[in-house]
Design an enzyme around this catalytic site. Sequence first.
Site, short mmCIF file in Angstrom:
data_model
loop_
_atom_site.label_atom_id
_atom_site.label_comp_id
_atom_site.label_asym_id
_atom_site.label_seq_id
_atom_site.Cartn_x
_atom_site.Cartn_y
_atom_site.Cartn_z
N LYS A 156 -5.58 -1.21 3.28
CA LYS A 156 -5.50 -2.41 4.11
C LYS A 156 -6.59 -3.39 3.69
CE LYS A 156 -5.26 -4.20 8.78
NZ LYS A 156 -5.98 -5.42 8.38
N ASP A 199 -8.80 -6.95 4.04
CA ASP A 199 -9.35 -7.76 5.13
C ASP A 199 -9.57 -9.18 4.62
OD1 ASP A 199 -10.38 -8.52 7.52
OD2 ASP A 199 -12.31 -7.52 7.30
#
Length: 378
Positions: free
Chosen positions: A66, A68
């Site tokens: 993931k 950011d």
Amino acid sequence: MKKPPRKPSKPLLGDVGASLRGQPRRRRDPAQPQLLLDPMPARIDPCLALLKPRPPKGRQWAFEVKWDGYRLAIHIEPKGVRILTRGGHDWTDRFPAIVAQAKRLPVSTAILDGEAVVFDELGRSDFGKLQQSLGGRGGKRTSWESVCMVFDLLYLDGRDLTETEFTARRHLLEGIVPAGGEEAIRLSEEIEADGEKLLRIACEHGLEGIIAKDRNSTYRSGRGGEWLKIKCIQSDGFAIVGYQRSSSAFGNIGALLLAARKEGQLIYVGSVGTGFNASEAMKLRAEMDKRKVTAPAVRYTGRRKNLIWIKPTLVAEIEYRAWTHDGKLRHPSYKGLREEPDDAAVYELEQSRENSDKGQDYDEQHYSREQHPNRPVK
């Protein structure tokens, strides 16, 4: 006796010196089938990941890191490249290195889905560094150090791929953006690992979390559950509805008062007093003072004093560990203000009740900058 060849009624090419003319153009019959090409959409609303507490199990799920940063769609056409934010704003001029790399990709037309990030010294995506590279919230600076980690392909050379299964889209994407690149556009690689193990490794390395994607799913806008996000530390957008004034804190901000949405209403979910330094606090205070109101936008029953209420138009990105039993953020830390072009959505409580855990209410404990003026900035 053979017959002489028939003389053509008209010379094949006519007079050598005469100009050649084709048949008169006829209007197209509206009933005639169209060419099998899909028009390139001006914009596609992004597929969003649904927050889950644990990774899913099963071979149908593909896993990635993931990132950011800011969600971007890169539109590549013969006439040029456009970069759109999640909210549909044109930020082409803000990412010149990504634009230059997009022009070098081996495609005529394409729409790439990805995330603009800036890496820290350990190779982790850092949202704060990305905002700084763009000149802070509301800044107009161009970011040469930003990299777009692409993870999906929505359109390619005249074909709309949104109804194509994820595995096929990834296969085509890997032919355009190979793994292991060091350019301004890089492939967000699929990681062959068990979800639980990958999440543990991601957390040990200080990453934000992982993404799980259904290999058989088509690309559907919104949070339909085809993509899932599992975070090491929770991080979401919350509306700032006010702040506690303190003469001893940076920017005189003792704590920010936060709200989430539930069934269209703003609900108070606690406060945060850590995560901003002196300069960030001064900028934040200036933004909030432009929005002062006399009455709060939420129902507040806490015990804090010296409260200043504001219009809930600023959305703060907040890190937190979990939820308390009475619906407050546990161990929150301020990361920055979300930009409007990034579709600064306020967190929806209906999507996360499974993330609640039992524990005491930390909202009225001593987590403000007033009590901890030397707490390190994250």
